[in-house]
Design a protein around this motif. Sequence first.
Motif, PDB file in Angstrom:
ATOM      1  N   ILE A  88      -1.782  -8.734 -30.672  1.00  0.00           N
ATOM      2  CA  ILE A  88      -0.635  -7.835 -30.721  1.00  0.00           C
ATOM      3  C   ILE A  88      -0.981  -6.499 -30.068  1.00  0.00           C
ATOM      4  O   ILE A  88      -0.202  -5.946 -29.286  1.00  0.00           O
ATOM      5  N   LEU A  89      -2.176  -5.977 -30.371  1.00  0.00           N
ATOM      6  CA  LEU A  89      -2.584  -4.707 -29.782  1.00  0.00           C
ATOM      7  C   LEU A  89      -2.701  -4.816 -28.265  1.00  0.00           C
ATOM      8  O   LEU A  89      -2.344  -3.881 -27.538  1.00  0.00           O
ATOM      9  N   ASP A  90      -3.184  -5.954 -27.787  1.00  0.00           N
ATOM     10  CA  ASP A  90      -3.292  -6.142 -26.331  1.00  0.00           C
ATOM     11  C   ASP A  90      -1.934  -6.023 -25.660  1.00  0.00           C
ATOM     12  O   ASP A  90      -1.827  -5.515 -24.525  1.00  0.00           O
ATOM     13  N   GLN A  91      -0.890  -6.493 -26.341  1.00  0.00           N
ATOM     14  CA  GLN A  91       0.449  -6.468 -25.763  1.00  0.00           C
ATOM     15  C   GLN A  91       1.179  -5.148 -26.012  1.00  0.00           C
ATOM     16  O   GLN A  91       1.972  -4.704 -25.183  1.00  0.00           O
ATOM     17  N   ALA A  92       0.904  -4.527 -27.160  1.00  0.00           N
ATOM     18  CA  ALA A  92       1.703  -3.372 -27.582  1.00  0.00           C
ATOM     19  C   ALA A  92       1.116  -2.032 -27.159  1.00  0.00           C
ATOM     20  O   ALA A  92       1.859  -1.051 -27.057  1.00  0.00           O
ATOM     21  N   VAL A  93      -0.188  -1.975 -26.936  1.00  0.00           N
ATOM     22  CA  VAL A  93      -0.823  -0.703 -26.582  1.00  0.00           C
ATOM     23  C   VAL A  93      -0.946  -0.616 -25.061  1.00  0.00           C
ATOM     24  O   VAL A  93      -1.694  -1.379 -24.455  1.00  0.00           O
ATOM     25  N   PRO A  94      -0.216   0.281 -24.416  1.00  0.00           N
ATOM     26  CA  PRO A  94      -0.266   0.361 -22.951  1.00  0.00           C
ATOM     27  C   PRO A  94      -1.575   0.975 -22.475  1.00  0.00           C
ATOM     28  O   PRO A  94      -2.087   1.931 -23.061  1.00  0.00           O
ATOM     29  N   GLN A  95      -2.103   0.425 -21.394  1.00  0.00           N
ATOM     30  CA  GLN A  95      -3.315   0.970 -20.787  1.00  0.00           C
ATOM     31  C   GLN A  95      -2.940   2.057 -19.787  1.00  0.00           C
ATOM     32  O   GLN A  95      -2.099   1.844 -18.924  1.00  0.00           O
ATOM     33  N   PRO A  96      -3.541   3.225 -19.883  1.00  0.00           N
ATOM     34  CA  PRO A  96      -3.224   4.296 -18.924  1.00  0.00           C
ATOM     35  C   PRO A  96      -3.566   3.873 -17.499  1.00  0.00           C
ATOM     36  O   PRO A  96      -4.604   3.240 -17.275  1.00  0.00           O
ATOM     37  N   PRO A  97      -2.724   4.168 -16.536  1.00  0.00           N
ATOM     38  CA  PRO A  97      -3.027   3.814 -15.139  1.00  0.00           C
ATOM     39  C   PRO A  97      -4.249   4.574 -14.642  1.00  0.00           C
ATOM     40  O   PRO A  97      -4.522   5.697 -15.075  1.00  0.00           O
ATOM     41  N   GLU A  98      -4.997   3.958 -13.730  1.00  0.00           N
ATOM     42  CA  GLU A  98      -6.215   4.584 -13.216  1.00  0.00           C
ATOM     43  C   GLU A  98      -5.912   5.800 -12.351  1.00  0.00           C
ATOM     44  O   GLU A  98      -6.695   6.752 -12.321  1.00  0.00           O
ATOM     45  N   ASP A  99      -4.796   5.755 -11.631  1.00  0.00           N
ATOM     46  CA  ASP A  99      -4.434   6.864 -10.742  1.00  0.00           C
ATOM     47  C   ASP A  99      -3.005   7.288 -11.092  1.00  0.00           C
ATOM     48  O   ASP A  99      -2.049   6.924 -10.409  1.00  0.00           O
ATOM     49  N   PRO A 100      -2.832   8.080 -12.146  1.00  0.00           N
ATOM     50  CA  PRO A 100      -1.490   8.337 -12.663  1.00  0.00           C
ATOM     51  C   PRO A 100      -0.715   9.355 -11.838  1.00  0.00           C
ATOM     52  O   PRO A 100      -1.284  10.199 -11.133  1.00  0.00           O
ATOM     53  N   THR A 101       0.589   9.257 -11.938  1.00  0.00           N
ATOM     54  CA  THR A 101       1.468  10.299 -11.420  1.00  0.00           C
ATOM     55  C   THR A 101       1.619  11.369 -12.507  1.00  0.00           C
ATOM     56  O   THR A 101       1.332  11.121 -13.689  1.00  0.00           O
ATOM     57  N   PRO A 102       2.076  12.550 -12.151  1.00  0.00           N
ATOM     58  CA  PRO A 102       2.335  13.557 -13.191  1.00  0.00           C
ATOM     59  C   PRO A 102       3.301  13.050 -14.263  1.00  0.00           C
ATOM     60  O   PRO A 102       3.122  13.346 -15.450  1.00  0.00           O
ATOM     61  N   ALA A 103       4.302  12.269 -13.867  1.00  0.00           N
ATOM     62  CA  ALA A 103       5.251  11.741 -14.849  1.00  0.00           C
ATOM     63  C   ALA A 103       4.562  10.788 -15.825  1.00  0.00           C
ATOM     64  O   ALA A 103       4.897  10.760 -17.020  1.00  0.00           O
ATOM     65  N   GLN A 104       3.614  10.015 -15.350  1.00  0.00           N
ATOM     66  CA  GLN A 104       2.890   9.107 -16.234  1.00  0.00           C
ATOM     67  C   GLN A 104       1.976   9.866 -17.184  1.00  0.00           C
ATOM     68  O   GLN A 104       1.804   9.469 -18.339  1.00  0.00           O
ATOM     69  N   VAL A 105       1.386  10.935 -16.706  1.00  0.00           N
ATOM     70  CA  VAL A 105       0.579  11.776 -17.594  1.00  0.00           C
ATOM     71  C   VAL A 105       1.452  12.341 -18.710  1.00  0.00           C
ATOM     72  O   VAL A 105       1.068  12.354 -19.887  1.00  0.00           O
ATOM     73  N   LEU A 106       2.640  12.797 -18.363  1.00  0.00           N
ATOM     74  CA  LEU A 106       3.553  13.339 -19.367  1.00  0.00           C
ATOM     75  C   LEU A 106       3.980  12.261 -20.354  1.00  0.00           C
ATOM     76  O   LEU A 106       4.034  12.502 -21.561  1.00  0.00           O
ATOM     77  N   ALA A 107       4.265  11.055 -19.848  1.00  0.00           N
ATOM     78  CA  ALA A 107       4.664   9.960 -20.733  1.00  0.00           C
ATOM     79  C   ALA A 107       3.548   9.626 -21.709  1.00  0.00           C
ATOM     80  O   ALA A 107       3.792   9.416 -22.910  1.00  0.00           O
TER      81      ALA A 107
END
Length: 315
Positions: free
Chosen positions: A159-178
Amino acid sequence: MSADDSTWSIGELAERAGTTVKTVRFYSDRGLLPEAARSAGGHRRYGPEALDRLRLIRSLRTLDLPVPEVGRVLAKDGALEEALEDAVAERLREVGSQLAALRWREAALRLLRDCAPGERADRLRLVGAVTLPPSTAAPARFWRRWLPPRLPARLVSEILDQAVPQPPEDPTPAQVLAFARLNALVSGPCPPGSGRSQPAAHRSGEGWRPAVLYAGLGEAYALAGARMRAGLAPHEGEALDCFVSAYARSRGTRDTPVFRRRLSAQLAADPRIDRYWQLTVELTTPPSGTPEPNPGTAHDWLCAALDAQVARTAP
């Protein structure tokens, strides 16, 4: 051959290696350079093996290996290649972590630079609470609290594998905010796991078997996800049947039209964590890509399919 022409002084070794006497003395004092002999006056003398060792040390230090790690590599003379392989692999992991932290720091700085002045303080507070490189420990703790107790460890892990999102390696500013907003959401003082916002299936005394339910939901979400990727609207079929069956089996009952009507009403009244799934979508969607289904969006798709079927077959 005399000792004088078969060995070198510390200065001669430094000159041959293209380094300083201070550097040679530093490594020699730490036992990393073998001495061939001592002169009559007690000065250190070094042989050709010390030159080879010094060159190896300097190469390892160029890779930014700490001196203690260099010493551990050199101590494994009989297995030097294996020790080098392990040291390089470990250093690669460390550099990867440092690069990830730098990419997130850059995106965070761009986020703060480009936002409206009135938003800067609030966004700084959000991103300042995120460790670098970003950790998923807080979302994982959130889910361990929110899930019903006594689920099998293997099922919780899935469940954790599916429910916990992995942060992208090269994020955009919007992804950092999310991610920062997600971190704040799951770290708040009163998360859904506080006991006041548990779905009916999590409550004791209701006859539910949560382990049976969550095992079946995982399969149903996978089926729904495939249809969502194909751009299909919610509809009846295998995914919906699997979804309803998971709830029915967890209650020890049969999947009937009456059960489906009751389940539709129960799911409509259940507490929701829509904000979590919305932020997950924002975090995991590539800048020019299509949102990837997650358990939250798959659940919504299946609930919509169930509601539409119940409305169509209502007496």
